[in-house]
Scaffold this active site. Structure first.
Site, mmCIF file in Angstrom:
data_model
loop_
_atom_site.group_PDB
_atom_site.id
_atom_site.type_symbol
_atom_site.label_atom_id
_atom_site.label_comp_id
_atom_site.label_asym_id
_atom_site.label_seq_id
_atom_site.Cartn_x
_atom_site.Cartn_y
_atom_site.Cartn_z
ATOM 1 N N HIS A 82 40.484 -62.728 130.668
ATOM 2 C CA HIS A 82 40.933 -64.081 130.371
ATOM 3 C C HIS A 82 41.380 -64.712 131.689
ATOM 4 C CE1 HIS A 82 41.567 -62.324 126.237
ATOM 5 N NE2 HIS A 82 40.860 -63.402 125.986
ATOM 6 N N ASP B 134 44.656 -63.387 132.544
ATOM 7 C CA ASP B 134 44.695 -61.978 132.956
ATOM 8 C C ASP B 134 44.573 -61.927 134.477
ATOM 9 O OD1 ASP B 134 44.728 -60.816 130.342
ATOM 10 O OD2 ASP B 134 42.561 -61.083 130.178
HETATM 11 C C1 XUL Z 1 39.790 -62.634 119.521
HETATM 12 C C2 XUL Z 1 38.910 -62.061 120.528
HETATM 13 C C3 XUL Z 1 39.187 -62.449 121.945
HETATM 14 C C4 XUL Z 1 37.948 -62.751 122.704
HETATM 15 C C5 XUL Z 1 38.147 -63.208 124.114
HETATM 16 O O1 XUL Z 1 39.592 -62.180 118.260
HETATM 17 O O2 XUL Z 1 38.040 -61.295 120.204
HETATM 18 O O3 XUL Z 1 39.870 -61.407 122.569
HETATM 19 O O4 XUL Z 1 37.134 -61.627 122.757
HETATM 20 O O5 XUL Z 1 38.908 -64.354 124.221
#
Ligand code: XUL
Ligand code: MN
Length: 365
Positions: A51, A54
């Site tokens: 992310h 992150d």
């Molecule tokens: C939420 C999910 C997230 C995405 C990335 O359910 O899967 O972690 O993978 O934002």
């Protein structure tokens, strides 16, 4: 499929977690980002899903130059460890201005915030060495449908995708659909919705999808078929393999934990399509059980990866001739039994099964 795929695996730092859930706090002390990155190669992983925050914590409070500097530092941490950033995903669900969604909020200032955050995520992606942006549209939906105009919402999601494509002409957008949680109803619940958006975007070649097993199950769909649909459009850019025990909160269980057979079907569809041969990762999005102690809080990653590889072996050793004959004879009962025996490691012509004679006697009785 001509050559043998040498699979590469990825996960995100959030997959090594401290165990908090909506009903209780953390139960393990945290590992720092460098500590987590140190673990990747040892655990058998090379790809890092990220992310934006992150990479750069509290990025909304920082100036652009500070954001870029921190992103460069994390980029170097990856290089030093021979790791690859698979993608960066803007986290559009925590900031107060995302309470009712970003792109589909009724408030123009919130929508602008979401656009700015995406620009920053793209800048970060470039610094850590990836062109791939994952869009999980967490709060782009409603608690009650009366709250938003759905027709306008679809245009707004499309505008956001086009904005990003224009912001950086080299990035690629991978939409990760999910039907619910945190919202009651999401606007992009399935890979079909994601791919329709891709085709309507200003540059369809740069927009594809990421299928997460649990998300497909929550939508009442078969994850393997969702993957096959994206593959048929040349748009399966990544996967989040995991498992889900029925229609409840998003569980992110270890791959194969609920249904080995469903896991096998997913591996089979990927393997047969040559997924991974163009550099795609086998991504995991798995959550460790809250009961684990800190040293055991990576077991779910190792186990999911191992299960995937065991199932690749199952796909590679399946008796294709027998399958073909059973399909031609339309003896799906025998095909079902054979598939289960193969997964169980029981010989195909064991005491309980003799599929070939069925062919000789098949009729309409
Ligand atoms: C939420 C999910 C997230 C995405 C990335 O359910 O899967 O972690 O993978 O934002
Ligand atoms: Mn996911």
């Amino acid at each position: 499929m001509s050559k043998v795929t040498n699979y590469r695996f990825s996960f995100g730092p959030w997959n090594i977690s401290e165990g908090s859930d909506p009903f209780g706090p953390e139960v393990r002390s945290p590992y720092s980002l460098p500590q987590k990155l140190d673990m990747y190669q040892r655990l058998g992983f090379e790809g890092v899903q990220l992310h934006d925050d992150d990479v750069v914590e509290n990025l909304d409070d920082l100036q652009s130059l500070q954001v870029l500097k921190r992103a460069q530092e994390v980029g170097s941490m990856l290089t030093e460890r021979s790791l690859v950033a698979e993608f960066v995903a803007p986290r559009l669900w925590i900031h107060p201005q995302t309470i009712d969604g970003g792109f589909t909020s009724n408030c123009a200032a919130d929508r602008n915030h979401a656009f700015d955050r995406c620009s920053r995520a793209i800048d970060i992606a470039r610094e850590v060495g990836t062109r791939n942006i994952v869009l999980w549209l967490a709060r782009e939906g409603t608690y009650i449908r009366a709250a938003k105009n759905a027709r306008a919402a679809y245009d707004r999601v499309l505008n956001a995708i086009n904005y990003m494509l224009e912001y950086d002409p080299e990035i690629r957008i991978w939409i990760e659909p999910k039907p619910n949680e945190p919202m009651d109803q999401a606007y992009v619940p399935t890979i079909g919705h994601a791919i329709a958006l891709a085709y309507r975007s200003s540059d369809p070649a740069r927009v594809g999808g990421l299928v997460e097993s649990a998300h497909a199950i929550l939508a009442g769909l078969d994850p393997a078929d969702e993957m096959a649909f994206a593959l048929a459009h040349g748009k399966l850019c990544s996967v989040h393999l995991n498992d889900q025990n029925g229609l409840k909160y998003d569980q992110d269980k270890s791959f194969g934990s609920v249904s080995l057979r469903s896991a096998y079907n997913q591996v089979r569809v990927l393997e047969e399509a040559g997924y991974g041969q163009r550099g795609e990762f086998i991504g995991l999005d798995v959550k460790v059980m809250r009961t684990q102690k800190q040293p055991g809080s990576t077991a779910h990653l190792v186990n999911s990866r191992a299960t995937f590889l065991h199932l690749v072996e199952k796909v590679r050793t399946v008796d294709r001739d027998l399958e073909r004959q059973l399909i031609e004879a339309r003896d799906y009962e025998a095909l079902d039994a054979y598939t289960l025996r193969h997964l169980l490691g029981v010989p195909a012509r064991g005491a309980l099964e003799s599929p070939r004679p069925v062919l000789a006697t098949s009729g309409n009785q």
